[in-house]
Enzyme design. Sequence first.
Site, PDB file in Angstrom:
ATOM      1  N   TYR A 111      36.026  23.750 110.677  1.00  0.00           N
ATOM      2  CA  TYR A 111      36.469  23.173 109.401  1.00  0.00           C
ATOM      3  C   TYR A 111      36.045  21.707 109.310  1.00  0.00           C
ATOM      4  O   TYR A 111      35.465  21.271 108.317  1.00  0.00           O
ATOM      5  CB  TYR A 111      37.992  23.302 109.294  1.00  0.00           C
ATOM      6  CG  TYR A 111      38.571  22.883 107.950  1.00  0.00           C
ATOM      7  CD1 TYR A 111      38.526  23.736 106.847  1.00  0.00           C
ATOM      8  CD2 TYR A 111      39.180  21.638 107.775  1.00  0.00           C
ATOM      9  CE1 TYR A 111      39.057  23.368 105.619  1.00  0.00           C
ATOM     10  CE2 TYR A 111      39.715  21.261 106.550  1.00  0.00           C
ATOM     11  CZ  TYR A 111      39.663  22.130 105.478  1.00  0.00           C
ATOM     12  OH  TYR A 111      40.187  21.750 104.257  1.00  0.00           O
ATOM     13  N   LYS A 159      33.383  20.193 106.672  1.00  0.00           N
ATOM     14  CA  LYS A 159      33.800  19.192 105.684  1.00  0.00           C
ATOM     15  C   LYS A 159      33.008  17.885 105.860  1.00  0.00           C
ATOM     16  O   LYS A 159      32.720  17.201 104.870  1.00  0.00           O
ATOM     17  CB  LYS A 159      35.311  18.965 105.758  1.00  0.00           C
ATOM     18  CG  LYS A 159      36.139  20.193 105.364  1.00  0.00           C
ATOM     19  CD  LYS A 159      35.832  20.675 103.951  1.00  0.00           C
ATOM     20  CE  LYS A 159      36.765  21.777 103.472  1.00  0.00           C
ATOM     21  NZ  LYS A 159      36.474  22.206 102.091  1.00  0.00           N
TER      22      LYS A 159
HETATM   23  N1  LIG Z   1      45.399  22.132 100.790  1.00  0.00           N
HETATM   24  C1  LIG Z   1      44.989  21.075 101.470  1.00  0.00           C
HETATM   25  O1  LIG Z   1      45.783  20.393 102.132  1.00  0.00           O
HETATM   26  C2  LIG Z   1      43.536  20.659 101.417  1.00  0.00           C
HETATM   27  C3  LIG Z   1      43.189  19.399 101.932  1.00  0.00           C
HETATM   28  C4  LIG Z   1      41.848  19.015 101.905  1.00  0.00           C
HETATM   29  C5  LIG Z   1      40.886  19.880 101.376  1.00  0.00           C
HETATM   30  N2  LIG Z   1      41.260  21.099 100.882  1.00  0.00           N
HETATM   31  C6  LIG Z   1      40.202  21.963 100.359  1.00  0.00           C
HETATM   32  O2  LIG Z   1      40.489  22.311  99.015  1.00  0.00           O
HETATM   33  C7  LIG Z   1      39.796  23.523  98.689  1.00  0.00           C
HETATM   34  C8  LIG Z   1      40.740  24.449  97.959  1.00  0.00           C
HETATM   35  O3  LIG Z   1      41.791  24.811  98.844  1.00  0.00           O
HETATM   36  P1  LIG Z   1      43.316  24.956  98.409  1.00  0.00           P
HETATM   37  O4  LIG Z   1      44.109  24.143  99.362  1.00  0.00           O
HETATM   38  O5  LIG Z   1      43.459  24.752  96.960  1.00  0.00           O
HETATM   39  O6  LIG Z   1      43.540  26.484  98.831  1.00  0.00           O
HETATM   40  P2  LIG Z   1      44.105  27.773  98.077  1.00  0.00           P
HETATM   41  O7  LIG Z   1      44.196  28.799  99.140  1.00  0.00           O
HETATM   42  O8  LIG Z   1      45.353  27.450  97.321  1.00  0.00           O
HETATM   43  O9  LIG Z   1      42.945  28.169  97.053  1.00  0.00           O
HETATM   44  C9  LIG Z   1      41.710  28.643  97.503  1.00  0.00           C
HETATM   45  C10 LIG Z   1      41.239  29.792  96.608  1.00  0.00           C
HETATM   46  O10 LIG Z   1      39.922  30.139  97.061  1.00  0.00           O
HETATM   47  C11 LIG Z   1      39.790  31.545  96.973  1.00  0.00           C
HETATM   48  N3  LIG Z   1      38.714  31.975  97.868  1.00  0.00           N
HETATM   49  C12 LIG Z   1      38.724  32.098  99.214  1.00  0.00           C
HETATM   50  N4  LIG Z   1      37.536  32.527  99.672  1.00  0.00           N
HETATM   51  C13 LIG Z   1      36.744  32.680  98.580  1.00  0.00           C
HETATM   52  C14 LIG Z   1      35.404  33.098  98.376  1.00  0.00           C
HETATM   53  N5  LIG Z   1      34.638  33.492  99.399  1.00  0.00           N
HETATM   54  N6  LIG Z   1      34.924  33.108  97.115  1.00  0.00           N
HETATM   55  C15 LIG Z   1      35.687  32.746  96.070  1.00  0.00           C
HETATM   56  N7  LIG Z   1      36.970  32.359  96.189  1.00  0.00           N
HETATM   57  C16 LIG Z   1      37.495  32.328  97.432  1.00  0.00           C
HETATM   58  C17 LIG Z   1      41.152  32.084  97.349  1.00  0.00           C
HETATM   59  O11 LIG Z   1      41.344  33.406  96.825  1.00  0.00           O
HETATM   60  C18 LIG Z   1      42.089  31.048  96.706  1.00  0.00           C
HETATM   61  O12 LIG Z   1      42.506  31.462  95.409  1.00  0.00           O
HETATM   62  C19 LIG Z   1      39.248  24.061 100.013  1.00  0.00           C
HETATM   63  O13 LIG Z   1      37.876  23.749 100.113  1.00  0.00           O
HETATM   64  C20 LIG Z   1      40.045  23.297 101.063  1.00  0.00           C
HETATM   65  O14 LIG Z   1      39.353  23.187 102.269  1.00  0.00           O
HETATM   66  C21 LIG Z   1      42.558  21.508 100.890  1.00  0.00           C
END
Ligand SMILES: NC(=O)c1ccc[n+]([C@@H]2O[C@H](COP(=O)([O-])OP(=O)(O)OC[C@H]3O[C@@H](n4cnc5c(N)ncnc54)[C@H](O)[C@@H]3O)[C@@H](O)[C@H]2O)c1
Length: 271
Positions: free
Chosen positions: A159, A163
Amino acid sequence: MTHPLELTGAAVVVTGGGSGIGRASALAFARRRARVVVSDLDAARAQAVAAEIAVIGGDAIGLRVDATSEADLTALRTACLERFGRVDVVMNNVGVLALGAPESLPDEAWQRVLDVNLMSVARSNRVFLPLLLAQGSGHVVNTSSASGLLAYGFDRLPYVASKHAIVGLSEALALYLGPRGVGVTCVCPSGVITNIVEQIAVYGEVAASPRAPDHPLVSAEAVGELVAEAVAKGRFLVLTVPEIRDELVGRAGNLEAYLQARIAEQTEGRS
Ligand SMILES: NC(=O)c1ccc[n+]([C@@H]2O[C@H](COP(=O)([O-])OP(=O)(O)OC[C@H]3O[C@@H](n4cnc5c(N)ncnc54)[C@H](O)[C@@H]3O)[C@@H](O)[C@H]2O)c1
């Protein structure tokens, strides 16, 4: 060169838009009167977000798109062109996690995380950039993480690597696209309240690791607003907590001292 983008009437596609940061960004774009194709691996989630946008008077459709499939991303482009006649903003937002000790994470864990998080951006570039370059306008948003700027999380090396790669490629892409009229935003959130735990695969015993800088969690809605604002203003970097700037400056000023201090913290934590 920054490129502010008028969001009123703009056509936006979001991957992983059915939940969390993608959903909140889709809604924030729609509140600024952009039209949105919400895509997600989970069709029902994508359609539910499109319905939420309709409730606030916006124009959206929800589609099942696996961001690891170039054919699906091509279908996303086609759907946006058919519905809205153009594509202005491409938000590459999917991200998954694999947890495990660095010495034991198998290739399959690395491959899944790199395929979903990193290669989905490479595929999206092939599918969408020719369109944005031809029109000489538009914006690409790549969702990285605070762990793309600071290497916390030794329990999740794929991860962290994915990133960091997204930050680097976004910066290089901004150099390429900026002079050609297209903006780039790289989103580097610290902890955000979302459903991301559903996306975690665990391999073996996982030692407790600092997940991210010890910064306050923020709501996905707050991040969505920051994303839409960054696109509207043509800004590159989105951070969700101000403290991270100080940490980045401290690290850049003396990487050796910064890392040694953090190793010492970990050593104390173990004794
Ligand atoms: N939540 C955190 O703390 C956080 C922090 C930093 C970065 N992020 C990043 O934010 C982004 C979104 O994550 P989130 O926290 O909103 O998660 P989330 O799980 O709430 O949403 C992610 C969505 O992506 C969909 N998904 C997964 N694999 C997929 C694929 N192959 N094709 C299409 N859709 C797919 C899932 O069904 C889900 O609806 C990610 O890249 C994550 O790494 C999250």
